[in-house]
Write an enzyme that holds these catalytic residues in place. Sequence first.
Site, PDB file in Angstrom:
ATOM      1  N   VAL A  74     -71.144  -9.109 -15.754  1.00 19.20           N
ATOM      2  CA  VAL A  74     -70.579 -10.188 -16.561  1.00 19.20           C
ATOM      3  C   VAL A  74     -69.509  -9.582 -17.459  1.00 19.20           C
ATOM      4  CG1 VAL A  74     -71.049 -11.984 -18.259  1.00 19.20           C
ATOM      5  CG2 VAL A  74     -72.757 -11.441 -16.502  1.00 19.20           C
ATOM      6  N   HIS A  75     -68.294 -10.114 -17.396  1.00 19.58           N
ATOM      7  CA  HIS A  75     -67.163  -9.469 -18.054  1.00 19.58           C
ATOM      8  C   HIS A  75     -67.061  -9.864 -19.523  1.00 19.58           C
ATOM      9  CE1 HIS A  75     -65.349  -9.220 -13.756  1.00 19.58           C
ATOM     10  NE2 HIS A  75     -66.333  -8.358 -13.954  1.00 19.58           N
ATOM     11  N   ASP A  96     -67.378  -2.128 -15.431  1.00 22.75           N
ATOM     12  CA  ASP A  96     -66.421  -3.090 -14.867  1.00 22.75           C
ATOM     13  C   ASP A  96     -65.004  -2.830 -15.384  1.00 22.75           C
ATOM     14  OD1 ASP A  96     -68.311  -5.680 -13.762  1.00 22.75           O
ATOM     15  OD2 ASP A  96     -69.226  -4.294 -15.164  1.00 22.75           O
ATOM     16  N   TYR A 101     -61.891  -1.956  -8.286  1.00 26.99           N
ATOM     17  CA  TYR A 101     -61.540  -3.340  -7.914  1.00 26.99           C
ATOM     18  C   TYR A 101     -60.503  -3.378  -6.801  1.00 26.99           C
ATOM     19  CZ  TYR A 101     -64.295  -5.281 -11.702  1.00 26.99           C
ATOM     20  OH  TYR A 101     -65.340  -5.648 -12.517  1.00 26.99           O
ATOM     21  N   HIS A 118     -72.205 -15.567 -13.367  1.00 30.04           N
ATOM     22  CA  HIS A 118     -73.328 -14.818 -12.787  1.00 30.04           C
ATOM     23  C   HIS A 118     -74.677 -15.192 -13.405  1.00 30.04           C
ATOM     24  CE1 HIS A 118     -70.160 -12.595 -10.902  1.00 30.04           C
ATOM     25  NE2 HIS A 118     -69.739 -12.074 -12.022  1.00 30.04           N
ATOM     26  N   ASN A 166     -70.979  -4.735  -7.434  1.00 29.78           N
ATOM     27  CA  ASN A 166     -70.620  -5.565  -6.277  1.00 29.78           C
ATOM     28  C   ASN A 166     -69.230  -5.252  -5.738  1.00 29.78           C
ATOM     29  OD1 ASN A 166     -70.064  -6.926  -8.915  1.00 29.78           O
ATOM     30  ND2 ASN A 166     -68.938  -8.367  -7.620  1.00 29.78           N
ATOM     31  N   ASP A 187     -68.674  -1.153 -10.814  1.00 28.25           N
ATOM     32  CA  ASP A 187     -67.363  -1.784 -10.605  1.00 28.25           C
ATOM     33  C   ASP A 187     -66.251  -0.876 -11.132  1.00 28.25           C
ATOM     34  OD1 ASP A 187     -68.595  -3.852  -9.361  1.00 28.25           O
ATOM     35  OD2 ASP A 187     -68.129  -5.368 -10.870  1.00 28.25           O
ATOM     36  N   HIS A 244     -76.512  -2.872 -12.271  1.00 27.79           N
ATOM     37  CA  HIS A 244     -75.247  -3.587 -12.433  1.00 27.79           C
ATOM     38  C   HIS A 244     -75.431  -5.037 -12.890  1.00 27.79           C
ATOM     39  CE1 HIS A 244     -71.030  -4.417 -12.001  1.00 27.79           C
ATOM     40  NE2 HIS A 244     -71.277  -5.421 -11.171  1.00 27.79           N
TER      41      HIS A 244
END
Length: 473
Positions: free
Chosen positions: A361-362, A172, A204, A333, A238, A201, A323
């Site tokens: 999840v960031h 991400d 973006y 999430h 995603n 990811d 992911h």
Amino acid sequence: MRLVVVGLWCLILGLILNPTKFCDAGVTSSYVRKSLSALPNAEDVDMPWDSDVFAVPSGYNAPQQVHITQGDYEGRGVIISWTTPYDKAGANKVVYWSENSKSQKRAMGTVVTYKYYNYTSAFIHHCTIKDLEYDTKYYYRLGFGDAKRQFWFVTPPKPGPDVPYVFGLIGDIGQTHDSNTTLTHYEQNSAKGQAVLFMGDLSYSNRWPNHDNNRWDTWGRFSERSVAYQPWIWTAGNHEIDYAPDIGEYQPFVPFTNRYPTPHEASGSGDPLWYAIKRASAHIIVLSSYSGFVKYSPQYKWFTSELEKVNRSETPWLIVLVHAPLYNSYEAHYMEGEAMRAIFEPYFVYYKVDIVFSGHVHSYERSERVSNVAYNIVNAKCTPVSDESAPVYITIGDGGNSEGLASEMTQPQPSYSAFREASFGHGIFDIKNRTHAHFSWHRNQDGASVEADSLWLLNRYWASEDASSMSAM
């Protein structure tokens, strides 16, 4: 018996050099990252268009956005990808040679373009080179005239049970200033990752108006400084879906699949979003959270077939990349991976998967070895329990993207969650031999080699084999 002694000495040495505990349960880090006040719009958060990391290389029709990934099942192949503004003669050629030879070889790639809304891509080149020597440094050159550009990579050692290898772990990432810090931090880590396992990811770009695909181009130039020199093993997230019916885009994954190929056919997969490779002492299975995965689906049937091919005497470390995390105690999430967990977790436990890496999840989180395979709708045993045959689940979706950190956590911290912290960073997975590997997580605010969280892992397959050998003595 010899392997047991070697493994124990490796473990003791690791504990002396790095006194970490095995799976300390229930730690929510007290570290609070100073926020850069993440803004809601990507235009306000991503690095400016004229940032030096987005610079276009000089020269007529110069190759750019160069990246490599593994190109076969065993590790003797590489896929080299790049773009050029024009499809001129010579633009599709790769010249390569090993550092031990002056003999240069040439290979021709394929070229594709794609359209997305009002964007038309440059010419995207992909060249698969096979039958390389193991554990060898190769140089490769793209372009011609004053636009020639030269890079290098190192092939992995031949698969074997006690072959050491170091993977970097990033997810991400996006293209913010935090993204740049994460990549720099990884590059400076003294552990020296040899390949990156990427948890999905990438650019973006879908957060920009109309999924502005020019942001795929800037991301390709930004990441080139790493991915042109060591392979990144891609997982689709995603933000790669790019399904946008409001602007007439009904086909998912168009930018990602055109730009970032995978060696899926080498493992018998019919889709580039799920595949498997062997690399050194690891067997890596990549799954797609956003493709069909229920029983009898193509991904399910391929996955169960692939597990039967895993030879733990050759590649003892069984790693899964997906992911969306299957265990996640953040509010962001929360339980999105539950359906996939219900389908795949029994196989993870039965085949003794060592570790599952995810993003989405960031933030960062590491689980205990737990499973929920006893649950069914009749017995209602819906609480995960300790399970020594289960993998450790690690969420590392903290690369620095424009959506910011996921800081809200479920309370109280569930027993399956061993450590969690809302900070950007990267990970290192360092395989020592068939029995032991070391995982470490590095937050961006620390020195590159500082371990904010770490864990020694005992291989699930060989731990049980050694235990059986000891009991028989």
